[in-house]
Motif scaffolding. Structure first.
Motif, short mmCIF file in Angstrom:
data_model
loop_
_atom_site.label_atom_id
_atom_site.label_comp_id
_atom_site.label_asym_id
_atom_site.label_seq_id
_atom_site.Cartn_x
_atom_site.Cartn_y
_atom_site.Cartn_z
N ARG B 380 -17.53 -29.49 -40.90
CA ARG B 380 -16.37 -28.90 -40.34
C ARG B 380 -16.64 -27.43 -40.12
O ARG B 380 -17.39 -26.80 -40.64
CB ARG B 380 -15.38 -29.19 -41.17
N TYR B 381 -15.88 -26.97 -39.06
CA TYR B 381 -15.80 -25.66 -38.85
C TYR B 381 -14.56 -25.22 -39.70
O TYR B 381 -13.28 -25.67 -39.22
CB TYR B 381 -15.58 -25.13 -37.46
N HIS B 382 -14.84 -24.77 -40.94
CA HIS B 382 -13.51 -24.91 -42.17
C HIS B 382 -12.88 -23.64 -41.67
O HIS B 382 -11.53 -23.65 -42.09
CB HIS B 382 -14.12 -24.63 -43.39
N PHE B 383 -13.32 -22.58 -41.06
CA PHE B 383 -12.44 -21.37 -40.85
C PHE B 383 -12.29 -21.00 -39.45
O PHE B 383 -12.81 -21.79 -38.51
CB PHE B 383 -13.19 -20.19 -41.28
N PRO B 384 -11.27 -20.19 -39.02
CA PRO B 384 -10.78 -19.97 -37.59
C PRO B 384 -12.04 -19.57 -36.87
O PRO B 384 -13.03 -18.92 -37.08
CB PRO B 384 -10.02 -18.93 -38.04
N VAL B 385 -11.97 -20.10 -35.49
CA VAL B 385 -12.96 -19.63 -34.70
C VAL B 385 -12.51 -18.68 -33.64
O VAL B 385 -11.83 -18.99 -32.90
CB VAL B 385 -13.72 -21.03 -34.04
N PRO B 386 -13.01 -17.52 -33.78
CA PRO B 386 -12.41 -16.32 -32.97
C PRO B 386 -13.01 -16.13 -31.76
O PRO B 386 -12.73 -15.09 -30.96
CB PRO B 386 -12.77 -15.05 -33.91
N LEU B 387 -13.77 -17.06 -31.34
CA LEU B 387 -14.34 -16.87 -29.95
C LEU B 387 -13.39 -16.69 -28.94
O LEU B 387 -13.68 -15.70 -27.97
CB LEU B 387 -15.35 -18.22 -29.55
N PRO B 388 -12.25 -17.29 -28.73
CA PRO B 388 -11.26 -16.83 -27.39
C PRO B 388 -10.84 -15.70 -27.45
O PRO B 388 -11.02 -14.72 -26.39
CB PRO B 388 -10.22 -17.72 -27.66
N ALA B 389 -10.59 -14.83 -28.57
CA ALA B 389 -10.37 -13.52 -28.62
C ALA B 389 -11.42 -12.70 -28.48
O ALA B 389 -11.49 -11.49 -27.73
CB ALA B 389 -9.82 -13.22 -30.09
#
Ligand code: FES
Ligand code: FES
Lengths: 158, 707
Positions: B380-389
């Motif tokens: 899992r990607y357990h943590f927020p994925v900040p790519l959009p920002a």
């Protein structure tokens, strides 16, 4: 009588009795134990072995001893005793421009040459002045920035 | 910004700035012997006989017969011999070492050694290779269904070349054998790797082996496994020298031609697309391993785990193979297999978007993973994925939309422009369960009676600033001024094994251990007495256990993220391009020192741009690497990318110290595809290999003219 090759090394008169064909880099590191002068390629491509010869930046691996007769050779060991060095060193420190450090003695001497020629250098003048000195770590931005800071803080020194 | 992020003067700054820092080549050599290695001139041959010339007093030879332990270098698998015995497997394979006091004399004598070979067929081109050192398969989802239902199928092959680490300080070590104990010191990333290799090759118990790291002039992975090989060779020489230290310092050419590099790759990708969405991906990833396995297994693992990039693709089939060739063994280089697959997947996504007539960035954004998404290995990607920002940040910094639109119009004149963007991650720390099952890191804090504290760990400062950042963490927890906390270059006689300096793990993993140790020390602090606390690695609870045999589970606890835009101007007459700007946003969690992190990001990004273009290295038909100097292997100078803007996006990681996660490798990994995407726009044609040269550009210009 052969009194050797006479030159000034970091302000001191010295006489080198070895061959005129010996390389300055080897002589500085081995005979005079000035190991701040680094060897990164031994063929004039990286600038790690930079020294000042009569104030000009030179790759010491490409200089035969015969060439420094009556010249003034300054290595990082000598240059680090100067006020200009302090300004540069503090500027490098302020932006953490020193990573592995292997290019840095050469870079600092290249920085000196940039500032000696252009006390208020443009970014292009700085980058051009550093272009003979390779650094694999920093991406150069921090070093450029350090020279800009030194130019400002060292107002009047160069 | 957290207070800890505030930059300080680096611990090793002054010594390095004034030339006083001692690198391995800087020690007085008057009492030392020098070693020179005889290497195979053939890519594959049987050694029939060796004849040594009569040697002057004080000179001696060292070959496989002198290895007191086992003639194998312990790396992952132990197939690399210390010195070749029966066969030589690549041009440069070390056969023996000549040792003596004078380097020139050594050169003269070395030329007189006669080796008789029986030539054997050599495999130079990876496509001819028939031995897979490692062969992995994994996947998820229903491939058959995706294929059956697809509107369109895309297939393309992507190739990447070698990359040389080109640390400014060449490899070098000194070995000394005294009173039954071997000491090896010098330039290295992983003192305990070297330690383990020496124990095996010399047949010594661990307490009879001592390894000390000297100030190291850059590593980038190049000093991860290679020093283990060189250490065994030099140590065997010292063992034979009985009491006199032996030193080997490589020249640049020897270093460039014969030490490990980034694996060249061929990635064949197939994608199924339905309703404008990629529903399945079949990735066939081939790495050229070279002649011995060294680190290829782990490099390949990281590469194939990243095969689908930052995209959520429901069905996935991945095959990876590391193929033996009779060329120099490839090993670790910043990014560790991931730059190859990120190049493939990013370019593939560009090309599919172009074919569907959608703006590539929009197409990529539609496919992006987010928090909770399943990874390629069912983790899992357990943590927020900040790519959009981060994409928004880079768009703004680079004025991306505007430029992209302008350059999309028909361009005339000799200068063509383009801008491209790429997105990527880097798995933080070791792949899979390595940290828990193999490394088992241990760190200590030693408090002196006067209240000063020393960090005992085996991390090497290779320029990334770990000396400074580890001290900052400990000082912060103990409320001590930074100069009261020290960290010396590791010496295995003094420090526990906190693991190697690799995989962007040092700060995140060892830094956190030290933070915890410091908290404990604080709670037990007693004035005026000496105290020691010890801390052991423990895997965070949230991690889904990883099984390497199935490629299942969390390959990484968390990820660092990168977004980069590159703008180019190409001269259509010469094919030469200029990078007119590059802008990037990186998330490595909380920076433990802002300047240090920015320096890592800028340096890594520039290496990534070099990788894509000017850094060209190839073996010829015989398997010889000819461009082995800085005059023909070109790395970027201060003039090459004058405009490089990097900013940080902080997504704190709860299990890293103050929220820090892996940093060092990230910036290199995805730089190439942004650059190539920009070139594609400028040249109006597809690119599927790097390094991309001016000649390649001219070819593409001619092609698109014809079309
Ligand atoms: S060592 Fe002289 S230029 Fe590289
Ligand atoms: S600081 Fe490492 S080469 Fe410049």
């Amino acid at each position: 009588m052969n009194q050797g090759i006479v030159f000034k090394l970091n302000g001191q008169p010295v006489s080198y009795t070895g061959s005129a064909a010996d390389r300055l880099l080897d002589v500085l590191r081995q005979t005079y134990r000035l190991t701040g002068v680094k060897c990164g390629c031994n063929e004039g491509e990286c600038g790690a072995c930079s020294v000042l010869i009569d104030g000009h930046l030179a790759n010491s691996c490409m200089v035969a001893m015969g060439r420094v007769e009556n010249c003034e050779v300054t290595t990082i060991e000598g240059y680090s005793q100067t006020e200009r060095f302090q300004v540069l060193e503090q500027a490098y420190a302020a932006v953490s421009a020193v990573q592995c450090g292997y290019c840095i003695p050469g870079m600092i001497l290249a920085s000196e040459c940039v500032l000696a020629r252009h006390p208020h250098p443009s970014e292009t003048e700085i980058r051009l002045g550093l272009s003979g000195n390779l650094c694999r770590c920093t991406g150069y931005n921090a070093i450029v920035k350090a020279i800009q800071i030194a130019a400002e803080k060292g107002e009047g020194l160069w | 910004m957290m207070p800890i992020s505030q930059s300080v003067i680096k611990k090793d700054h002054l010594a390095k700035a004034c030339g006083q820092a001692m690198y391995v080549a800087d020690y007085d050599t008057t009492q030392m012997l020098q070693g020179l290695i005889l290497r195979s001139p053939h890519a594959h041959a049987k050694i029939l006989s060796m004849t040594y010339p009569p040697l002057p007093e004080g000179y001696f030879t060292v070959d496989y017969r002198d290895v007191p332990g086992i003639n194998e270098v312990h790396i992952v698998k132990d197939d690399t011999p210390v010195y070749a015995d029966a066969t030589v497997e690549y041009i440069g394979d070390p056969i023996m070492m000549l040792v003596g006091p004078d380097e020139r004399e050594l050169e003269r004598l070395l030329a007189q050694i006669e080796v008789n070979y029986e030539l054997l067929p050599a495999i130079i081109d990876v496509r001819d290779g028939d031995t897979a050192f490692f062969d992995y398969h994994f996947g998820k989802g229903d491939m058959d269904q995706a294929w059956a239902e697809a509107d369109q199928i895309f297939e393309e092959c992507f190739e990447t070349g070698y990359q040389e680490q080109a640390y400014l300080e060449p490899q070098g070590l000194i070995a000394d054998y005294n009173q039954g104990k071997i000491t090896v010191r010098g330039s290295m990333q992983c003192p305990y790797y070297v330690h383990g290799a020496l124990a095996k090759a010399l047949g010594l118990t661990p307490d009879k082996v001592r390894v000390i790291q000297d100030v190291t002039g850059g590593g980038f992975g190049g000093k991860e496994d290679y020093p283990s090989i060189l250490a065994c060779q030099v140590a065997v020489a010292a063992y034979k020298a009985k009491g006199q230290p032996v030193r080997v310092i490589f020249g640049r050419r020897e270093d460039m031609e014969f030490t490990s590099k980034r694996h060249p790759s061929r990635c064949t990708y197939k994608a199924a697309v339905k309703n404008g969405r990629v529903t399945a991906l079949d990735a066939d990833v081939i790495f050229n391993a070279g002649a011995y396995t060294t680190l290829s297994a782990v490099v390949l693992q990281r590469g194939i785990i990243a095969a689908s990039g930052v995209y959520d693709i429901p069905a996935l089939k991945v095959h990876g193979a590391a193929i033996k060739t009779n060329t120099v063994p490839n090993g670790a280089y910043r990014g560790f297999g991931a730059p190859q697959t990120f190049f493939a997947v990013e370019m593939l996504m560009e090309h599919i978007a172009n074919a569907l007539d959608e703006e590539p960035l929009a197409f990529k954004l539609r496919h992006m993973v987010r928090q909770g998404s399943v990874t390629s290995t069912g983790g899992r990607y357990h943590f927020p994925v900040p790519l959009p920002a981060m994409v928004d940040e880079v768009r703004k910094m680079s004025d991306f939309e505007q430029k992209r639109q302008v350059y999309a119009r028909q361009q005339t004149g000799t200068t063509r422009r383009g801008i491209g963007i790429s997105l990527w991650f880097h798995g933080a720390g070791f792949t899979g369960s390595g940290e828990r099952d193999i490394i088992k890191a241990v760190t200590r804090l030693h408090k002196l009676a006067d209240g000063r504290v020393e960090i005992l760990a085996s991390q090497s400062d290779i320029g990334q600033g770990i000396k400074t950042t580890l001290c900052k963490i400990v000082a912060n927890e103990l409320n001590l001024p930074l100069d009261q906390v020290s960290y010396d270059n590791p010496d295995t006689d003094r420090v526990p094994d906190s693991g190697p300096t690799v995989a962007s793990r040092s700060l995140m993993t060892v830094g956190e251990l030290l933070r915890r140790a410091a908290i404990r020390l604080r709670s037990q602090w007693q004035e005026g007495v000496e105290q020691t606390v010890e801390e052991h690695f423990k895997e965070p609870d949230f991690v889904i256990p990883f099984y390497i045999d199935k490629f299942q589970g969390d390959a990484y606890p968390t990820y660092a993220w990168g977004v980069c835009a590159v703008e180019v101007a190409v001269d259509t007459l010469t094919g030469v391009n200029e990078i007119t700007g590059t802008w990037a946003s990186f998330d490595v969690g909380t920076p433990i020192d802002l300047n240090i992190v920015i320096g890592q990001m800028e340096g890594g990004l520039l290496q990534g741009l070099g990788y894509a273009s000017m850094e060209q290295l190839a073996a010829d038909q015989k398997g010889r690497i000819r461009n082995h100097s800085f005059s023909d292997y070109i790395i970027p100078t201060a003039m090459d990318v004058p405009l490089m803007k990097v900013q940080l996006h902080v997504e704190a990681y709860p299990d890293g110290p103050y929220g820090a996660k892996g940093a060092g490798e990230l910036p290199l990994v995805g730089a190439a595809p942004a650059y190539m995407s920009a070139l594609e726009q400028a040249l109006a044609g597809p690119i599927n290999h790097i390094p991309f040269s001016a000649e390649d550009a001219l070819k593409l210009i001619r092609q698109s003219r014809r079309a």
